[in-house]
Design an enzyme around this catalytic site. Structure first.
Site, PDB file in Angstrom:
ATOM      1  N   ASP A  19       0.829  -1.210   0.000  1.00  0.00           N
ATOM      2  CA  ASP A  19       0.000   0.000   0.000  1.00  0.00           C
ATOM      3  C   ASP A  19       0.865   1.263   0.000  1.00  0.00           C
ATOM      4  OD1 ASP A  19      -2.405   1.347  -0.040  1.00  0.00           O
ATOM      5  OD2 ASP A  19      -2.616   1.384   2.150  1.00  0.00           O
ATOM      6  N   ASN A  21       1.178   3.450  -2.948  1.00  0.00           N
ATOM      7  CA  ASN A  21       1.666   3.898  -4.268  1.00  0.00           C
ATOM      8  C   ASN A  21       1.149   5.293  -4.623  1.00  0.00           C
ATOM      9  OD1 ASN A  21       2.779   1.382  -4.541  1.00  0.00           O
ATOM     10  ND2 ASN A  21       1.280   0.628  -6.030  1.00  0.00           N
ATOM     11  N   ARG A  23       0.035   7.729  -2.657  1.00  0.00           N
ATOM     12  CA  ARG A  23       0.612   8.802  -1.828  1.00  0.00           C
ATOM     13  C   ARG A  23       2.072   9.063  -2.183  1.00  0.00           C
ATOM     14  NH1 ARG A  23      -1.042   6.127   3.505  1.00  0.00           N
ATOM     15  NH2 ARG A  23      -1.609   4.495   2.023  1.00  0.00           N
ATOM     16  N   TRP A  24       2.768   8.020  -2.563  1.00  0.00           N
ATOM     17  CA  TRP A  24       4.178   8.183  -2.996  1.00  0.00           C
ATOM     18  C   TRP A  24       4.230   9.118  -4.202  1.00  0.00           C
ATOM     19  CZ3 TRP A  24       6.871   7.289  -7.499  1.00  0.00           C
ATOM     20  CH2 TRP A  24       8.270   7.232  -7.399  1.00  0.00           C
ATOM     21  N   ARG A  32      -1.105   9.393  -9.743  1.00  0.00           N
ATOM     22  CA  ARG A  32      -1.115   8.168  -8.932  1.00  0.00           C
ATOM     23  C   ARG A  32      -0.549   6.975  -9.700  1.00  0.00           C
ATOM     24  NH1 ARG A  32      -4.144   7.490  -4.540  1.00  0.00           N
ATOM     25  NH2 ARG A  32      -4.582   5.340  -5.163  1.00  0.00           N
ATOM     26  N   HIS A  36       2.056   3.479  -9.151  1.00  0.00           N
ATOM     27  CA  HIS A  36       1.818   2.059  -9.444  1.00  0.00           C
ATOM     28  C   HIS A  36       2.955   1.478 -10.294  1.00  0.00           C
ATOM     29  CE1 HIS A  36      -1.958   2.365  -7.500  1.00  0.00           C
ATOM     30  NE2 HIS A  36      -2.559   3.072  -8.445  1.00  0.00           N
ATOM     31  N   SER A  64      -7.558  -5.499  -5.054  1.00  0.00           N
ATOM     32  CA  SER A  64      -8.639  -6.090  -4.259  1.00  0.00           C
ATOM     33  C   SER A  64      -9.968  -6.058  -5.007  1.00  0.00           C
ATOM     34  CB  SER A  64      -8.777  -5.342  -2.925  1.00  0.00           C
ATOM     35  OG  SER A  64      -9.432  -4.100  -3.128  1.00  0.00           O
ATOM     36  N   GLU A  66     -12.398  -4.658  -3.986  1.00  0.00           N
ATOM     37  CA  GLU A  66     -12.933  -3.299  -3.760  1.00  0.00           C
ATOM     38  C   GLU A  66     -12.215  -2.249  -4.620  1.00  0.00           C
ATOM     39  OE1 GLU A  66     -12.119  -5.367  -0.980  1.00  0.00           O
ATOM     40  OE2 GLU A  66     -14.219  -5.940  -0.983  1.00  0.00           O
ATOM     41  N   LEU A 129      10.573 -21.064  -4.571  1.00  0.00           N
ATOM     42  CA  LEU A 129       9.752 -20.020  -3.948  1.00  0.00           C
ATOM     43  C   LEU A 129       8.324 -20.061  -4.517  1.00  0.00           C
ATOM     44  CD1 LEU A 129       9.664 -17.342  -2.241  1.00  0.00           C
ATOM     45  CD2 LEU A 129      10.274 -16.145  -4.343  1.00  0.00           C
ATOM     46  N   ARG A 183       2.252  -4.724   6.178  1.00  0.00           N
ATOM     47  CA  ARG A 183       1.501  -3.720   5.421  1.00  0.00           C
ATOM     48  C   ARG A 183       2.311  -2.431   5.399  1.00  0.00           C
ATOM     49  NH1 ARG A 183      -4.768  -2.260   4.767  1.00  0.00           N
ATOM     50  NH2 ARG A 183      -4.449  -0.530   3.338  1.00  0.00           N
ATOM     51  N   LEU A 190      -6.393  -4.916   7.660  1.00  0.00           N
ATOM     52  CA  LEU A 190      -6.132  -5.978   6.676  1.00  0.00           C
ATOM     53  C   LEU A 190      -6.790  -5.690   5.334  1.00  0.00           C
ATOM     54  CD1 LEU A 190      -6.418  -9.220   8.854  1.00  0.00           C
ATOM     55  CD2 LEU A 190      -4.358  -8.299   7.797  1.00  0.00           C
TER      56      LEU A 190
HETATM   57  C1  IPE Z   1      -5.328  -2.686   0.020  1.00  0.00           C
HETATM   58  O1  IPE Z   1      -5.064  -1.349  -0.126  1.00  0.00           O
HETATM   59  C2  IPE Z   1      -5.319  -3.349  -1.344  1.00  0.00           C
HETATM   60  C3  IPE Z   1      -4.015  -3.484  -1.974  1.00  0.00           C
HETATM   61  C4  IPE Z   1      -2.890  -3.091  -1.493  1.00  0.00           C
HETATM   62  C5  IPE Z   1      -4.039  -4.141  -3.254  1.00  0.00           C
HETATM   63  P1  IPE Z   1      -6.227  -0.251  -0.260  1.00  0.00           P
HETATM   64  O2  IPE Z   1      -5.546   1.029  -0.478  1.00  0.00           O
HETATM   65  O3  IPE Z   1      -7.207  -0.693  -1.284  1.00  0.00           O
HETATM   66  O4  IPE Z   1      -6.925  -0.334   1.170  1.00  0.00           O
HETATM   67  P2  IPE Z   1      -7.800   0.722   1.963  1.00  0.00           P
HETATM   68  O5  IPE Z   1      -8.824   1.261   1.008  1.00  0.00           O
HETATM   69  O6  IPE Z   1      -6.881   1.799   2.442  1.00  0.00           O
HETATM   70  O7  IPE Z   1      -8.381  -0.036   3.114  1.00  0.00           O
HETATM   71  C1  IPE Z   2      -1.722   0.224  -3.347  1.00  0.00           C
HETATM   72  O1  IPE Z   2      -1.476   1.590  -3.345  1.00  0.00           O
HETATM   73  C2  IPE Z   2      -1.941  -0.324  -4.738  1.00  0.00           C
HETATM   74  C3  IPE Z   2      -3.317  -0.736  -5.019  1.00  0.00           C
HETATM   75  C4  IPE Z   2      -4.301  -0.761  -4.167  1.00  0.00           C
HETATM   76  C5  IPE Z   2      -3.600  -1.158  -6.378  1.00  0.00           C
HETATM   77  P1  IPE Z   2      -2.648   2.657  -3.314  1.00  0.00           P
HETATM   78  O2  IPE Z   2      -3.040   2.968  -4.706  1.00  0.00           O
HETATM   79  O3  IPE Z   2      -3.759   2.192  -2.447  1.00  0.00           O
HETATM   80  O4  IPE Z   2      -1.911   3.895  -2.679  1.00  0.00           O
HETATM   81  P2  IPE Z   2      -2.496   4.913  -1.607  1.00  0.00           P
HETATM   82  O5  IPE Z   2      -2.945   4.107  -0.429  1.00  0.00           O
HETATM   83  O6  IPE Z   2      -3.620   5.630  -2.273  1.00  0.00           O
HETATM   84  O7  IPE Z   2      -1.344   5.787  -1.289  1.00  0.00           O
HETATM   85 MG    MG Z   3      -4.127   2.430  -0.450  1.00  0.00          MG
END
Ligand code: IPE
Ligand code: IPE
Ligand code: MG
Length: 235
Positions: A19, A21, A23-24, A32, A36, A64, A66, A129, A183, A190
């Site tokens: 998680d 990407n 914000r980075w 964004r 990724h 996910s 979601e 692995l 995480r 989770l």
């Molecule tokens: C969890 O991260 C899913 C992945 C890293 C693929 P999210 O960014 O989707 O989670 P929430 O929305 O902060 O809970």
């Molecule tokens: C995780 O990074 C990657 C995926 C969920 C695909 P995010 O895209 O959730 O990055 P933040 O949490 O918005 O920084």
């Molecule tokens: Mg995220």
């Protein structure tokens, strides 16, 4: 050079919620999607770091159930990125890596789904692995999927079904339960990852954003893990 050294044995099954990407990228004034792209590169590097540290089983949360809620442009870019990485993932099979995709493949284009299936098949007898990539994955959806299979298999004899039967029907059936879940990105949840398999996992949260995560951070997490007293309900 890593400043850290590994103490003790590494966890057998490491789950990683990649998680941070977005914000980075935001911190750098980038879209964004740039986060990724960087995150995908880090994924490849961390797989090799896990291999060199002697880990046997890994599960990476990549997309996910979601995450489809995100803007269409971001989802499209993630799908394209994934598609372009499938060839890299296929080449991991040459290093005796077993590749598993956890999640419902039906949501992807038929071409992508076929590629994913082919990669699983060509690597199915590898025993180095294990790299499980959770794509269109949700722990709850996985449990519902397994429950349906269990009902079909047992029929009227459902009372005879036990935890082991259920475990065998999960996407991760060829691996033991998770020992450590890492995480990145600072959130302490989770987010529907490995709900069943994390029952006794140790949970490690770091503020590091996924594109900044390194082998050194991995060793820090493993050394934290080796200090846990895992009682599994005993004393
Ligand atoms: C969890 O991260 C899913 C992945 C890293 C693929 P999210 O960014 O989707 O989670 P929430 O929305 O902060 O809970
Ligand atoms: C995780 O990074 C990657 C995926 C969920 C695909 P995010 O895209 O959730 O990055 P933040 O949490 O918005 O920084
Ligand atoms: Mg995220």
């Amino acid at each position: 050079m890593n400043k850290n050294e590994l103490i003790g044995t590494p966890p057998a099954h490491v789950g990683i919620i990649m998680d941070g990407n977005g914000r980075w990228a935001k911190k750098r004034g980038l879209p964004r999607t740039a986060g990724h792209s960087r995150g995908a590169k880090v994924f490849k590097r961390i797989v090799e770091d896990l291999r060199s540290l002697g880990v046997k089983y890994t599960t990476f949360y990549a997309f996910s159930t979601e995450n489809w809620k995100r803007p269409e442009e971001e989802v499209n870019m993630l799908m394209k990125l994934l598609d372009s990485y499938l060839d890299d993932i296929r080449s991991m099979a040459q290093k005796n890596t077993r590749i598993i995709f956890a999640g419902d493949k039906a949501a992807f284009s038929p071409k992508m789904a076929a590629k994913m299936k082919e990669i699983e098949e060509i690597s199915e007898n590898n025993d180095g692995l294990y790299v499980c990539i959770a794509l269109n994955y949700g722990g709850r959806a996985e449990i519902v999927h397994a429950a349906k299979l269990l009902a079909k298999e047992f029929g009227d004899n459902i009372d005879a079904a036990g935890e082991d039967d259920f475990d065998r029907l999960l996407y991760t059936s060829c691996m033991p339960s998770a020992d450590l879940i890492i995480r990145t990105g600072g959130e302490q949840r989770l987010s529907n990852f490995l709900i069943w398999q994390s029952a006794y996992a140790e949970l490690y949260f770091t503020d590091k954003l996924w594109p900044d995560f390194s082998k050194d951070d991995l060793i820090t997490a493993f050394n934290w893990y080796s200090q846990r007293d895992r009682r599994f309900g005993g004393v």
